[in-house]
Design a protein around this motif. Sequence first.
Motif, PDB file in Angstrom:
ATOM      1  N   ARG A 124     -38.461 -28.070  -1.881  1.00 24.49           N
ATOM      2  CA  ARG A 124     -38.186 -27.985  -2.925  1.00 24.49           C
ATOM      3  C   ARG A 124     -39.633 -27.732  -3.868  1.00 24.49           C
ATOM      4  O   ARG A 124     -40.557 -28.301  -3.286  1.00 24.49           O
ATOM      5  CB  ARG A 124     -37.793 -29.484  -3.677  1.00 24.49           C
ATOM      6  CG  ARG A 124     -37.780 -29.781  -5.154  1.00 24.49           C
ATOM      7  CD  ARG A 124     -37.387 -31.195  -5.667  1.00 24.49           C
ATOM      8  NE  ARG A 124     -38.364 -32.057  -5.270  1.00 24.49           N
ATOM      9  CZ  ARG A 124     -38.505 -33.192  -4.435  1.00 24.49           C
ATOM     10  NH1 ARG A 124     -37.186 -33.498  -3.796  1.00 24.49           N
ATOM     11  NH2 ARG A 124     -39.413 -33.799  -4.230  1.00 24.49           N
ATOM     12  N   GLU A 126     -42.460 -28.399  -5.838  1.00 30.01           N
ATOM     13  CA  GLU A 126     -42.615 -29.490  -6.583  1.00 30.01           C
ATOM     14  C   GLU A 126     -43.604 -29.127  -7.706  1.00 30.01           C
ATOM     15  O   GLU A 126     -43.573 -29.901  -8.650  1.00 30.01           O
ATOM     16  CB  GLU A 126     -43.747 -30.518  -5.731  1.00 30.01           C
ATOM     17  CG  GLU A 126     -43.786 -31.944  -5.994  1.00 30.01           C
ATOM     18  CD  GLU A 126     -42.398 -32.654  -6.169  1.00 30.01           C
ATOM     19  OE1 GLU A 126     -42.451 -33.430  -7.033  1.00 30.01           O
ATOM     20  OE2 GLU A 126     -41.460 -32.377  -5.650  1.00 30.01           O
ATOM     21  N   LYS A 127     -44.420 -27.953  -7.520  1.00 31.49           N
ATOM     22  CA  LYS A 127     -45.445 -27.609  -8.873  1.00 31.49           C
ATOM     23  C   LYS A 127     -45.715 -26.140  -8.704  1.00 31.49           C
ATOM     24  O   LYS A 127     -45.974 -25.722  -7.269  1.00 31.49           O
ATOM     25  CB  LYS A 127     -46.620 -28.591  -8.526  1.00 31.49           C
ATOM     26  CG  LYS A 127     -47.542 -28.281  -9.676  1.00 31.49           C
ATOM     27  CD  LYS A 127     -48.825 -29.160  -9.776  1.00 31.49           C
ATOM     28  CE  LYS A 127     -49.679 -28.862 -10.663  1.00 31.49           C
ATOM     29  NZ  LYS A 127     -51.130 -29.670 -10.629  1.00 31.49           N
ATOM     30  N   GLN A 145     -46.612 -25.802  -4.902  1.00 24.54           N
ATOM     31  CA  GLN A 145     -46.545 -26.871  -3.956  1.00 24.54           C
ATOM     32  C   GLN A 145     -45.212 -27.329  -3.533  1.00 24.54           C
ATOM     33  O   GLN A 145     -44.330 -27.253  -4.354  1.00 24.54           O
ATOM     34  CB  GLN A 145     -47.363 -28.225  -4.501  1.00 24.54           C
ATOM     35  CG  GLN A 145     -47.315 -29.359  -3.820  1.00 24.54           C
ATOM     36  CD  GLN A 145     -47.876 -30.615  -4.335  1.00 24.54           C
ATOM     37  OE1 GLN A 145     -47.049 -31.234  -4.962  1.00 24.54           O
ATOM     38  NE2 GLN A 145     -49.096 -30.962  -4.025  1.00 24.54           N
ATOM     39  N   TYR A 147     -42.316 -29.296  -1.482  1.00 26.61           N
ATOM     40  CA  TYR A 147     -41.989 -30.390  -0.716  1.00 26.61           C
ATOM     41  C   TYR A 147     -40.812 -30.165   0.534  1.00 26.61           C
ATOM     42  O   TYR A 147     -39.610 -29.483   0.272  1.00 26.61           O
ATOM     43  CB  TYR A 147     -41.232 -31.488  -1.420  1.00 26.61           C
ATOM     44  CG  TYR A 147     -40.266 -32.616  -0.674  1.00 26.61           C
ATOM     45  CD1 TYR A 147     -41.131 -33.718  -0.137  1.00 26.61           C
ATOM     46  CD2 TYR A 147     -39.238 -32.694  -0.243  1.00 26.61           C
ATOM     47  CE1 TYR A 147     -40.589 -34.779   0.463  1.00 26.61           C
ATOM     48  CE2 TYR A 147     -38.499 -33.523   0.502  1.00 26.61           C
ATOM     49  CZ  TYR A 147     -39.189 -34.677   0.728  1.00 26.61           C
ATOM     50  OH  TYR A 147     -38.634 -35.633   1.638  1.00 26.61           O
ATOM     51  N   TYR A 208     -45.603 -32.972   1.334  1.00 28.95           N
ATOM     52  CA  TYR A 208     -46.040 -31.816   0.316  1.00 28.95           C
ATOM     53  C   TYR A 208     -47.140 -30.945   0.910  1.00 28.95           C
ATOM     54  O   TYR A 208     -48.023 -31.437   1.436  1.00 28.95           O
ATOM     55  CB  TYR A 208     -46.613 -32.618  -0.961  1.00 28.95           C
ATOM     56  CG  TYR A 208     -45.464 -33.475  -1.488  1.00 28.95           C
ATOM     57  CD1 TYR A 208     -44.508 -32.825  -2.344  1.00 28.95           C
ATOM     58  CD2 TYR A 208     -45.595 -34.814  -1.392  1.00 28.95           C
ATOM     59  CE1 TYR A 208     -43.678 -33.804  -2.978  1.00 28.95           C
ATOM     60  CE2 TYR A 208     -44.837 -35.819  -1.950  1.00 28.95           C
ATOM     61  CZ  TYR A 208     -43.743 -35.359  -2.901  1.00 28.95           C
ATOM     62  OH  TYR A 208     -42.659 -35.919  -3.296  1.00 28.95           O
ATOM     63  N   GLU A 226     -40.185 -25.291 -11.258  1.00 32.25           N
ATOM     64  CA  GLU A 226     -40.492 -26.592 -10.523  1.00 32.25           C
ATOM     65  C   GLU A 226     -39.183 -27.536 -10.396  1.00 32.25           C
ATOM     66  O   GLU A 226     -38.664 -27.393 -11.558  1.00 32.25           O
ATOM     67  CB  GLU A 226     -41.574 -27.267 -11.489  1.00 32.25           C
ATOM     68  CG  GLU A 226     -42.858 -26.860 -11.549  1.00 32.25           C
ATOM     69  CD  GLU A 226     -43.909 -27.333 -12.063  1.00 32.25           C
ATOM     70  OE1 GLU A 226     -43.610 -28.304 -13.217  1.00 32.25           O
ATOM     71  OE2 GLU A 226     -45.207 -27.196 -12.032  1.00 32.25           O
ATOM     72  N   GLY A 227     -39.156 -27.966  -9.389  1.00 29.42           N
ATOM     73  CA  GLY A 227     -37.955 -29.130  -9.209  1.00 29.42           C
ATOM     74  C   GLY A 227     -36.596 -27.967  -8.693  1.00 29.42           C
ATOM     75  O   GLY A 227     -35.853 -28.891  -8.128  1.00 29.42           O
ATOM     76  N   TYR A 229     -34.862 -25.734  -5.481  1.00 29.73           N
ATOM     77  CA  TYR A 229     -34.770 -25.921  -4.249  1.00 29.73           C
ATOM     78  C   TYR A 229     -34.573 -24.377  -3.752  1.00 29.73           C
ATOM     79  O   TYR A 229     -33.946 -23.719  -4.311  1.00 29.73           O
ATOM     80  CB  TYR A 229     -33.499 -26.619  -3.565  1.00 29.73           C
ATOM     81  CG  TYR A 229     -33.746 -28.179  -3.695  1.00 29.73           C
ATOM     82  CD1 TYR A 229     -34.135 -28.722  -2.476  1.00 29.73           C
ATOM     83  CD2 TYR A 229     -33.505 -28.632  -4.679  1.00 29.73           C
ATOM     84  CE1 TYR A 229     -34.483 -30.238  -2.501  1.00 29.73           C
ATOM     85  CE2 TYR A 229     -33.740 -30.197  -4.684  1.00 29.73           C
ATOM     86  CZ  TYR A 229     -34.153 -30.895  -3.453  1.00 29.73           C
ATOM     87  OH  TYR A 229     -34.343 -32.235  -3.397  1.00 29.73           O
TER      88      TYR A 229
END
Length: 404
Positions: A124, A126-127, A145, A147, A208, A226-227, A229
């Motif tokens: 995912r 993240e940023k 970033q 995950y 992360y 962001e967010g 997948y």
Amino acid sequence: MKKIKTIIFLFMIFAFLAACNGKNEEDHSEHQAEKNIYYTCSMDPQVKEDKPGKCPICHMDLTPMKKDNSASNEIALSDQQIKLGNISVRTISETESSLVENYTGVLAVDQERMKTISARAMGRIEKLYFKTEGDYIQKNQAVYQLYSEDIAIAKQDYFAAYQQLSMPGDFGKNAKSMLNAAKQKLLFYGLSNSLIESIKTNSKISPYTTFYSTYSGYVSEITATEGSYVMEGAAVIKLVNLNSLWLETQVNVNYAKSLKIGQSAKLSFADYPNNEITAKISFINPEINPDSRLLLIRMEVPNPNLLLKPGMQAVARLTQSNLKGVFIPIDAVIREENATYIWVEKSHGIFENVMVETGAESNGMIEIKSALDPAKKVVITGAYAINSEYKFRKGSDPMAGMDM
């Protein structure tokens, strides 16, 4: 007395026969004259009648015209017609010439300088550290970033193997190979050596991971948010290096035959009229556009100071020097739907059309690739006047019926 009467009678018969013969000759000459005359309409020259009358199309009085008995591809003109038609001729021979052609194109991104920063593992986003197209990313700057449980497991394996190195016996030996295997997996996921080394000192393994750009360039496209997948290998951000651009344009097939990879061209820009840049041909498309009969060529345009922008219009000037061939003014060539031909002077006042194959065009001149009779002069000016007169007299295309 009887003899005198006989002589007078014979004389009268002779005079009568002579008069009849003269009348027959006069009638015959008039008939011949009528055969050489036809009647046509100045507005509709396709109309041809054997006798006076009205035009069936526009209803104007038909005009008498003398029939042209020259060959089907010839026309005879008077000195006055030649003068009024501004018809001039010239002997043509092979010359050495420099052809200059200008082509318009639009600057585009160099596709070979486009790079994609992709997800190194499934996870995912993240940023995102860059969210706007056109932003400049320097090499080694943080881009996103991620995950990822897969990367977290590989980090944990690496940390565990490192902890077991100090254990005695087989545990220590096996830990060394496990450490190398875990490191190779982390390198595959895109982690740097310094980041991998930092895992040894962190007892808490984070899921992360921050990824850094391995290129410098401008953001041309952002494909992740962001967010969201992403799968392994999916594009996150696309970068482009604008230090070099492409200019694509389409050139005449005949002109392109002598172009070469690496040949220089001079570029000018409407936005920067005082700047001229030298570019080089980097690609010549082997396929011809069947509709336009044009060939695409591509040039590499240096842009070290980033003054030029994609989408900017440019004019490329291509020069071919020391070209040998036969060149005549473009207006001397008649181009019909089924043929291309020129008019040549067969003798004074007599002109004939000759079908030709043309080549490159430049500076108002066109190459004639067909062999021409060196003893005949080519019509340089007034070719269209001759063509119009031909159609007016004979009512047909000079090349009609010819096998192309």
